[in-house]
Design a protein around this motif. Structure first.
Motif, PDB file in Angstrom:
ATOM      1  N   UNK A  65      33.268  81.417  23.481  1.00  0.00           N
ATOM      2  CA  UNK A  65      34.347  82.155  24.120  1.00  0.00           C
ATOM      3  C   UNK A  65      33.899  83.481  24.698  1.00  0.00           C
ATOM      4  N   UNK A  66      32.724  83.955  24.307  1.00  0.00           N
ATOM      5  CA  UNK A  66      32.200  85.206  24.821  1.00  0.00           C
ATOM      6  C   UNK A  66      31.367  84.967  26.082  1.00  0.00           C
ATOM      7  N   UNK A  67      31.038  86.032  26.770  1.00  0.00           N
ATOM      8  CA  UNK A  67      30.261  85.923  28.009  1.00  0.00           C
ATOM      9  C   UNK A  67      28.802  85.631  27.694  1.00  0.00           C
ATOM     10  N   UNK A  68      28.023  85.189  28.688  1.00  0.00           N
ATOM     11  CA  UNK A  68      26.591  84.952  28.453  1.00  0.00           C
ATOM     12  C   UNK A  68      25.877  86.182  27.901  1.00  0.00           C
ATOM     13  N   UNK A  69      26.182  87.360  28.437  1.00  0.00           N
ATOM     14  CA  UNK A  69      25.524  88.579  27.965  1.00  0.00           C
ATOM     15  C   UNK A  69      25.870  88.868  26.517  1.00  0.00           C
ATOM     16  N   UNK A  70      27.100  88.572  26.122  1.00  0.00           N
ATOM     17  CA  UNK A  70      27.507  88.816  24.735  1.00  0.00           C
ATOM     18  C   UNK A  70      26.857  87.828  23.782  1.00  0.00           C
ATOM     19  N   UNK A  71      26.458  86.669  24.289  1.00  0.00           N
ATOM     20  CA  UNK A  71      25.790  85.686  23.437  1.00  0.00           C
ATOM     21  C   UNK A  71      24.331  86.047  23.168  1.00  0.00           C
ATOM     22  N   UNK A  72      23.715  86.784  24.083  1.00  0.00           N
ATOM     23  CA  UNK A  72      22.306  87.128  23.897  1.00  0.00           C
ATOM     24  C   UNK A  72      22.125  87.987  22.651  1.00  0.00           C
ATOM     25  N   UNK A  73      21.158  87.615  21.834  1.00  0.00           N
ATOM     26  CA  UNK A  73      20.842  88.390  20.635  1.00  0.00           C
ATOM     27  C   UNK A  73      20.408  89.786  21.071  1.00  0.00           C
ATOM     28  N   UNK A  74      21.023  90.811  20.504  1.00  0.00           N
ATOM     29  CA  UNK A  74      20.746  92.181  20.919  1.00  0.00           C
ATOM     30  C   UNK A  74      19.329  92.597  20.506  1.00  0.00           C
ATOM     31  N   UNK A  75      18.641  93.263  21.417  1.00  0.00           N
ATOM     32  CA  UNK A  75      17.285  93.773  21.152  1.00  0.00           C
ATOM     33  C   UNK A  75      16.375  92.682  20.607  1.00  0.00           C
ATOM     34  N   UNK A  76      16.473  91.510  21.186  1.00  0.00           N
ATOM     35  CA  UNK A  76      15.725  90.383  20.655  1.00  0.00           C
ATOM     36  C   UNK A  76      14.230  90.515  20.928  1.00  0.00           C
ATOM     37  N   UNK A  77      13.421  89.974  20.046  1.00  0.00           N
ATOM     38  CA  UNK A  77      11.982  89.937  20.295  1.00  0.00           C
ATOM     39  C   UNK A  77      11.693  89.148  21.577  1.00  0.00           C
ATOM     40  N   UNK A  78      10.587  89.476  22.218  1.00  0.00           N
ATOM     41  CA  UNK A  78      10.256  88.848  23.496  1.00  0.00           C
ATOM     42  C   UNK A  78       9.428  87.587  23.263  1.00  0.00           C
ATOM     43  N   UNK A  79       9.879  86.477  23.834  1.00  0.00           N
ATOM     44  CA  UNK A  79       9.168  85.209  23.727  1.00  0.00           C
ATOM     45  C   UNK A  79       8.962  84.598  25.106  1.00  0.00           C
ATOM     46  N   UNK A  80       7.978  83.710  25.189  1.00  0.00           N
ATOM     47  CA  UNK A  80       7.724  82.971  26.419  1.00  0.00           C
ATOM     48  C   UNK A  80       7.250  81.577  26.034  1.00  0.00           C
ATOM     49  N   UNK A  81       7.558  80.609  26.886  1.00  0.00           N
ATOM     50  CA  UNK A  81       7.159  79.217  26.638  1.00  0.00           C
ATOM     51  C   UNK A  81       5.837  78.932  27.354  1.00  0.00           C
ATOM     52  N   UNK A  82       4.863  78.418  26.610  1.00  0.00           N
ATOM     53  CA  UNK A  82       3.643  77.841  27.183  1.00  0.00           C
ATOM     54  C   UNK A  82       3.696  76.336  26.910  1.00  0.00           C
ATOM     55  N   UNK A  83       2.861  75.575  27.614  1.00  0.00           N
ATOM     56  CA  UNK A  83       2.876  74.129  27.385  1.00  0.00           C
ATOM     57  C   UNK A  83       1.493  73.525  27.613  1.00  0.00           C
TER      58      UNK A  83
END
Length: 995
Positions: free
Chosen positions: A689-707
């Protein structure tokens, strides 16, 4: 006789625009005419809020000279008495492709595309076409202009609707008689969109997140170029710089895309005029908070034909609901203070414009606001208020003449004047011939009733023996033509009457009868027309269904808020040293776990007796692809480190609710595995029910996908002629080495420049900037992996550049190299028991996770699948079955361990005082196949409640029934309907690609 027939034919086909009642509308005559024209005794809307009764509008040379009630009329003025008529400023549509040929597609994009542009001297990506100017591609279209003129429009903005940066738009007056004055402004707007160009074969970008990353990179490049750092000329960037002061118009075509464009605008200090979609009411708070102005279409969806219940059952509630709610959009926007103009964009036919506008007014949209949205607001947005959009002195003589209030359904639009040139829509000098007549054709007598509107009368002819004859009247340029077809005649047996309408009450003329013979006819009026009493009740509007958050099935009537909750007598799976506690209480307050113990109390708390039930921390899915908009892969390049899933979270995906029902509170949304270096991830809390920005974990650690593996080397892409590097596993290693070396050099260049401030600044490169963060240990890698050789290779590359891989995901041969993984310090997020679904997983075994766990590696089980993600509690149980892992440790595979892998275990993953209140109440042991989540709570907010879910199911069934009833009624009333469409939903996986 042939001459007479030809004359009659020509007279009937004379265009309305040449009607002559006060002066001929001929371009040559108009150019010579320097006289004043005064329109007197009219109701004049100078602006939507300045209305003059019995006023005079004085124009000369295409401009308004004065307007008021005491205007001195100069000598030799052409005076037009408009008593009973109304004058409005002509309308303005800022968003069209009028006069612009639609770009032809270069053909379907294949997977074998080259990276680079073939255009020399332009931006490196061909979707950036900012050098395009609409006026250079413009060709006036008289026929299309007539459609706009008949709808009341006098001015349109037009641009080339192609690409991401689309170049400039031009402002055109719809003057069908004087081409020298049409272009009001060559460059008035600068256009952008989240849409690929049809003219390029470049593979990048193929996803929405790629488009957003490209727009960001474009702005960084523009700023860098503007400061003189480039040694080569770039016409695209020069155009962007030159057009910075124009109105920046972003085509979003969806409420969530409007929020995304607003996000970019804030990052770069920009102001976008948003071209919306009509669903803004569903997220009105967030739309309002963008502080943007909008252009809103009013192409409301047609009703669905739900007479076939099987087809109706294939439709989603949200589509039925949107049909019901869409007409309220304009009212909601206006009530919330959002400034917007209206557009005809995407209307199937121009006739629908007024119909839909009146429908919006029926649903509460204020008619004054409607007039503002068509006149003064678009003029103000363009900075053209002194020229267009009003009838103040000095403005262009752009106005419409109507029979009355424009917003009355029966009102007729008579004329549309643009720059002082007159276009006749419905001749207002047309005589009122309505009434009852005795009709005689070649000595045969009939009764003739003429009713309907003055400008478009209806004909009803009956013979002496009361047989009805099919007939139709057409009036053009004061000529009346009536075609009569007896009910029992052949298709060719028509009788055609014609006459010029004089001032007499009777009618007479010539008729061509069925055998081609010309005869006389006459009609003697026996009585005047009397309007029948309107017995019809005012058209009922469908009661609006309430908007929910989100506005889909299982949305909530209001945005949910945190509660103070006290669970008593529960079995608590703490995931801490205390282990599993029996008959224990947990207090949740202010979104945190406030206390754990026995006999707790709080007078403000809602008490939940959890005797016989189990309370756990929320499930954390380390690897998910749900709730992503328009592409999980940006596979056009072998590295897409510049893109981020955080840009494209889809807060309305029903899989979010399903995950909550399965006890999932946090997921890491990962880029796919189409390229060795993928995009940045998004860690989200499923705040339904919240916006996309509100769903984002605040101050989240930075991750990236490699494959690694088959996907990135395209072995399973079915390419006939693959062109993108790499094509082998050894090529994948080289990609990593090359990019890390480039990022290392990039990082050094910036550090040197920031220290010395000498020379030209390096170019901001979002891709290399992100990869440099990995080297600097500021961003963590989650690496898609399968076979042991590549797992070892990836660790070796990382160690060469002095960092560690954070997580190997999938890692189905991890059991073979667990000792090396432990030595490297990498964690594992794997499947419980998937194997043999492609060649590189032939050696997968269900003991993989437990073996790695027993080697001291942090092991998590992930879903990578929308269905599995809501059953991760059962996946955890498989560690007990296959690896003889204790229940308590197995439960950590989907809670505390993924929290550790995501560097969030200090805040979530266990039930501990001070941690976020992300908990789940289960009806039984959570590892049981019979376990159901009864409540799923995030930061003290109950986002899933099994009792509320049951109530919602009943409410959904009831709402569907109500809406289907409304739709059936629409069909019964003869309204246009469309065939129901089965909702097609894309479920993304690692290898899903967008084109």
């Amino acid at each position: 006789m042939k001459k007479n027939l030809l004359l009659l034919f020509l007279l009937v086909l004379i265009p309305k625009v040449h009607a002559q009642d006060y002066f001929p509308n001929n371009e040559t005559v108009q150019n010579r005419n320097q006289n004043f024209t005064a329109f007197t005794n009219a109701t004049i809307y100078v602006t939507p809020n300045q209305i003059i009764k019995k006023g005079t509008l004085l124009i000369q040379n295409g401009k308004v000279i004065s307007v008021g009630t005491t205007i001195a009329i100069p000598k030799n003025t052409i005076v037009v008495n408009l008593e009973g008529k109304t004058i409005y400023p002509s309308f303005i549509d800022l968003y069209t492709s009028f006069g612009i040929e639609k770009p032809k597609s270069s053909g379907p994009m294949s997977r074998g595309q080259l990276y680079d542009t073939k255009r020399a001297g332009y931006y490196w990506n061909e979707n950036i076409r900012s050098e395009i100017n609409a006026y250079e591609n413009f060709k006036y279209d008289n026929a299309k202009a007539e459609e706009f003129l008949k709808a009341g429009f006098g001015v349109v903005g037009t641009h080339v609707q192609d690409g991401i940066a689309r170049g400039t738009g031009t402002l055109v007056a719809l003057n069908n008689f004087d081409g020298s004055k049409r272009l009001l402004s060559n460059k008035i707007t600068n256009h952008f969109a989240f849409t690929r160009s049809a003219l390029t074969a470049q593979a990048y970008p193929s996803s929405l997140m790629g488009m957003m990353a490209l727009v960001r990179q474009m702005y960084y490049d523009m700023d860098w170029y503007k400061k003189g750092n480039s040694e080569t000329k770039d016409q695209s960037l020069e155009a962007l710089i030159a057009n910075q002061n124009l109105v920046q118009l972003f085509t979003t075509d969806d409420k969530l895309n409007s929020l995304r464009a607003s996000k970019i605008a804030k990052e770069f200090g920009l102001t976008y005029l948003m071209k919306g979609s009509g669903n803004e009411f569903e997220r009105i708070d967030e739309i309002k908070n963008t502080n943007s102005k909008f252009i809103i279409p009013i192409n409301f969806p047609e009703a669905y034909d739900v007479s076939d219940p099987i087809q109706a059952n294939q439709m989603e509630l949200k589509d039925f609901r949107f049909w019901n709610q869409a007409p309220s959009n304009l009212k909601v926007l206006a009530d919330n203070g959002v400034v917007f103009a209206l557009t005809t964009d995407n209307l199937k036919k121009m006739d629908s414009f007024k119909t839909n506008l009146l429908k919006a007014i029926q649903y509460g949209f204020d008619s004054t606001k409607a007039l503002e949205a068509l006149t003064t607001i678009p003029a103000s947005i363009l900075g053209k208020s002194k020229e267009i959009g009003s009838l103040t002195a000095g403005s262009q003589a752009n106005f419409i003449i109507t029979s009355g209030d424009y917003f009355d359904k029966k009102t007729v639009l008579h004329e549309n004047w643009v720059q002082g040139s007159r276009y006749v829509v419905n001749d207002m000098s047309t005589r009122d011939i309505r009434g009852n007549y005795d009709l005689v054709i070649n000595n045969e007598t009939y009764k003739w009733k003429i009713s309907g509107d003055v400008a478009s009368p209806k004909s009803d002819i009956t013979s002496v023996d009361n047989k009805k004859l099919n007939s139709k009247i057409t009036i053009a340029n004061q000529w009346l033509t009536t075609v009569i077809k007896p009910a029992d005649s052949l298709k060719t047996n028509f009788t055609r009457l014609s006459t010029y309408l004089g001032n007499t009450s009777n009618l007479a003329g010539k008729a061509i009868v069925k055998d081609g013979k010309e005869v006389n006819w006459s009609a003697t009026k026996t009585s005047d027309f009397k309007a029948e009493a309107d017995t019809k009740k005012e058209e009922k509007i469908n009661p609006l269904q309430p908007v929910t958050y989100p506005n889909v099935a299982f949305g909530n009537q209001e945005k949910l808020t945190a509660q103070t909750l006290l669970f008593i007598n529960a079995t608590i799976w703490t995931n801490e040293k205390e282990g599993i506690l029996e008959n224990t209480d947990v207090l949740i307050k202010d979104g945190k776990i406030a206390a754990v113990g026995k006999n707790l109390s709080d007078p403000t708390a809602t008490v939940i007796d959890a005797k016989g039930k189990h309370l756990t921390s929320g499930i954390i899915d380390e690897h998910s692809h749900i709730a992503i908009s328009k592409g999980v892969n940006e596979g056009g390049h072998n590295s897409s480190a510049e893109v981020t899933i955080q840009d494209v979270v889809n807060s309305e995906d029903p899989n979010i609710y399903r995950d909550l029902a399965g006890g999932v509170t946090i997921s890491q949304l990962l880029h796919g595995s189409a390229n060795p270096i993928g995009g940045r991830s998004a860690i989200v809390k499923w705040k339904w029910g919240r916006s996309p920005e509100e769903m984002l974990y605040k101050n989240q650690p930075k991750f990236i996908k490699f494959a690694l593996g088959e996907n990135v080397k395209q072995s399973n892409w079915a390419n006939v002629n693959p062109t993108r590097f790499p094509q082998t596993r050894m090529g994948v290693e080289q990609v990593f080495t090359d990019y890390f070396q480039r990022a290392k050099e990039y990082d050094l260049a910036w550090k040197t420049y920031n220290t010395t401030k000498k020379g030209k600044a390096p170019r901001v490169d979002l891709e290399l900037q992100t990869i440099a963060e990995i080297i600097n240990k500021e961003r963590f890698i989650s690496c898609h992996s399968y076979v042991q050789s590549e797992i070892l290779m990836m660790m070796n590359v990382a160690e060469k550049f002095n960092f560690r891989v954070n997580t190997f995901t999938h890692i189905l041969e991890g059991y073979k190299v667990a000792d090396k993984m432990k030595e490297h310090g990498v964690g594992a997020s794997t499947f419980s028991d998937w194997w043999a679904y492609k060649f590189e997983v032939n050696d997968a075994i269900p003991f993989n996770g437990p073996i790695m766990h027993n080697k001291g590696i942090i092991v998590a089980y992930n879903s990578d699948d929308a269905e599995m993600s809501r059953r991760l509690n059962q996946e955890a149980a498989k560690a007990v079955k296959y690896g003889n892992i204790s229940e308590e440790e197995a439960w950590k595979f989907v809670t505390l361990n993924p929290a550790k892998l995501l560097h969030l275990d200090d805040k979530v993953g266990s039930i501990k005082v001070g941690k976020d209140a992300d908990v789940v109440l289960w009806n039984t042991n959570p590892l049981s196949i019979y376990a159901k989540a009864e409540k799923t709570i995030i930061e003290g907010v109950v986002y899933f409640d099994i009792q509320r879910d049951e109530e919602q199911r009943k409410a959904i069934a009831k709402e569907r029934n109500v809406l289907i009833g409304q739709l059936l009624e629409e069909k019964n009333k003869g309204m246009i309907t469309q065939e129901p469409k089965k909702a097609e939903r894309t479920e993304y996986h690692c290898d899903s690609l967008e084109y």
